[in-house]
Design a protein around this motif. Structure first.
Motif, short mmCIF file in Angstrom:
data_model
loop_
_atom_site.label_atom_id
_atom_site.label_comp_id
_atom_site.label_asym_id
_atom_site.label_seq_id
_atom_site.Cartn_x
_atom_site.Cartn_y
_atom_site.Cartn_z
N ARG A 1 -14.72 12.30 -19.41
CA ARG A 1 -15.82 12.83 -18.61
C ARG A 1 -15.70 14.33 -18.43
O ARG A 1 -16.69 15.00 -18.18
CB ARG A 1 -15.86 12.10 -17.26
N SER B 1 -17.23 6.44 -20.65
CA SER B 1 -18.56 6.50 -20.04
C SER B 1 -18.80 5.23 -19.25
O SER B 1 -17.91 4.37 -19.14
CB SER B 1 -19.63 6.69 -21.12
N ASP B 2 -20.00 5.11 -18.67
CA ASP B 2 -20.31 3.93 -17.86
C ASP B 2 -20.44 2.70 -18.74
O ASP B 2 -21.23 2.66 -19.69
CB ASP B 2 -21.63 4.16 -17.11
N HIS C 1 -28.32 -2.27 -18.72
CA HIS C 1 -27.47 -1.10 -18.43
C HIS C 1 -28.15 -0.16 -17.45
O HIS C 1 -27.52 0.35 -16.51
CB HIS C 1 -27.14 -0.37 -19.74
N PHE D 1 -26.67 1.30 -13.92
CA PHE D 1 -26.32 2.72 -13.85
C PHE D 1 -27.59 3.57 -13.89
O PHE D 1 -28.58 3.18 -14.49
CB PHE D 1 -25.41 3.10 -15.03
N PHE E 1 -22.19 0.60 -23.48
CA PHE E 1 -21.85 1.90 -22.93
C PHE E 1 -22.79 2.98 -23.46
O PHE E 1 -23.51 2.77 -24.44
CB PHE E 1 -20.39 2.26 -23.25
N THR F 1 -15.35 2.20 -26.60
CA THR F 1 -15.22 2.59 -25.20
C THR F 1 -13.73 2.75 -24.88
O THR F 1 -12.89 1.96 -25.31
CB THR F 1 -15.87 1.56 -24.27
N ARG G 1 -10.69 8.26 -11.75
CA ARG G 1 -11.39 6.98 -11.68
C ARG G 1 -10.37 5.85 -11.70
O ARG G 1 -9.25 6.00 -12.20
CB ARG G 1 -12.38 6.82 -12.84
N GLU H 1 -10.10 1.80 -12.73
CA GLU H 1 -10.64 0.60 -13.35
C GLU H 1 -9.82 -0.59 -12.86
O GLU H 1 -8.60 -0.62 -13.05
CB GLU H 1 -10.56 0.68 -14.87
N ASN I 1 -14.54 -3.80 -12.76
CA ASN I 1 -15.38 -2.79 -12.13
C ASN I 1 -14.62 -1.47 -12.07
O ASN I 1 -13.39 -1.44 -12.21
CB ASN I 1 -15.81 -3.22 -10.72
N SER I 2 -15.33 -0.38 -11.86
CA SER I 2 -14.71 0.94 -11.77
C SER I 2 -15.10 1.60 -10.45
O SER I 2 -16.18 1.35 -9.91
CB SER I 2 -15.12 1.82 -12.95
N ASP J 1 -14.43 5.33 -7.76
CA ASP J 1 -13.98 6.71 -7.58
C ASP J 1 -12.59 6.68 -6.95
O ASP J 1 -12.40 6.07 -5.89
CB ASP J 1 -14.96 7.47 -6.69
#
Length: 268
Positions: free
Chosen positions: A18, A73-74, A92, A96, A118, A139, A168, A170, A183-184, A186
């Protein structure tokens, strides 16, 4: 920099984070590895940074026409039986925020009965296509998922996994050949990371005395996080890549993300 002769015949991997960019060449006939991080300019798009990297990076200048790209990425996980390429965009976008500058791609994970959908910036993909004939997108967390899935079958206790990278977190777990949770979050602050981990632990109704939490990656405030977790959980383990991967040369290179190490040692 190490010797870079004959790079055109070696496998090139580009990892696009990122806010990070790095290149790696793994020699096909030995364990020799060349790793080259690129200093990303803030306020400039990743596509523009990659264009500039092609002007100065020895690994990129001498690269073969084929490249494997790890993209952070997401990611939306879809059960394989529910996946439809025609509707993956709607799914998706529902999960997001939509960005018209992104295109969607997917990796099928047959061993996990899932498809990872993704996004990648269109300009970034254009830069890659301008320089390579064959671009394979993966990914970034995929090698970690697959390796931890293999590890999940060792022992009899349930395992929850946490991967820290680029602020981040995960969190994922498996039940046989499927994701049970993925899930991810912050993780820029240690207290937030602890909260998310304990929240997921309780949501899955895991047992503090018996079940296991396995942590890997670049953990911000590691001692603070571990001290807090151990107040509530008895079995918290931090994975040491060097020990886990039997002192593989890639683990001795400073700054290589755990997902890239896993890709080199265990494959995608």
């Amino acid at each position: 920099m190490a010797e870079t002769n004959n790079l055109s015949t070696q496998r090139l991997t580009i990892r696009i984070g990122r806010g990070t960019l790095a290149m790696m060449v793994q020699h096909t006939d030995s364990d020799d590895i060349l790793y080259e991080p690129y200093v990303v300019r803030s306020g400039v798009s990743m596509a523009a940074n990659l264009r500039e990297a092609f002007k100065t990076s020895d690994l990129l200048l001498q690269a073969s026409p084929r490249v494997r790209v790890l993209i952070d990425s997401d990611v939306l996980m879809v059960p394989v039986e529910q996946f439809d390429e025609k509707t993956m965009g709607d799914m998706h976008n529902h999960a997001f925020p939509r960005n018209e500058q992104d295109a969607l791609y997917y990796n099928v994970l047959p061993d996990l009965n899932a498809v990872a959908v993704f996004n990648m910036n269109k300009d970034l993909r254009l830069v890659l296509d301008d320089h390579f004939q064959d671009v394979r997108l993966v990914t970034a967390i995929q090698p970690v998922w697959r390796y931890m899935h293999q590890r999940s079958f060792t022992g009899v206790r349930y395992k929850l996994y946490a991967y820290f990278h680029e602020k981040r977190l995960e969190i994922f777990s498996f039940q046989q050949n499927r994701f049970k949770f993925c899930n991810s979050f912050d993780a820029s602050r240690p207290k937030d990371a602890v909260f998310f981990l304990l929240y997921v632990w309780n949501t899955l109704q895991l047992q503090a005395e018996y079940d296991e939490l396995h942590i890997m990656g670049d953990m911000p405030g590691e001692s603070a996080i571990l001290d807090e977790l151990k107040k509530y959980l008895q079995k918290v383990y931090v994975i040491n890549p060097a020990a886990d991967f039997n002192q593989h040369p890639v683990t001795a290179i400073k700054g290589v993300p755990y997902d890239l190490q896993t890709l080199v040692v265990r494959g995608r």
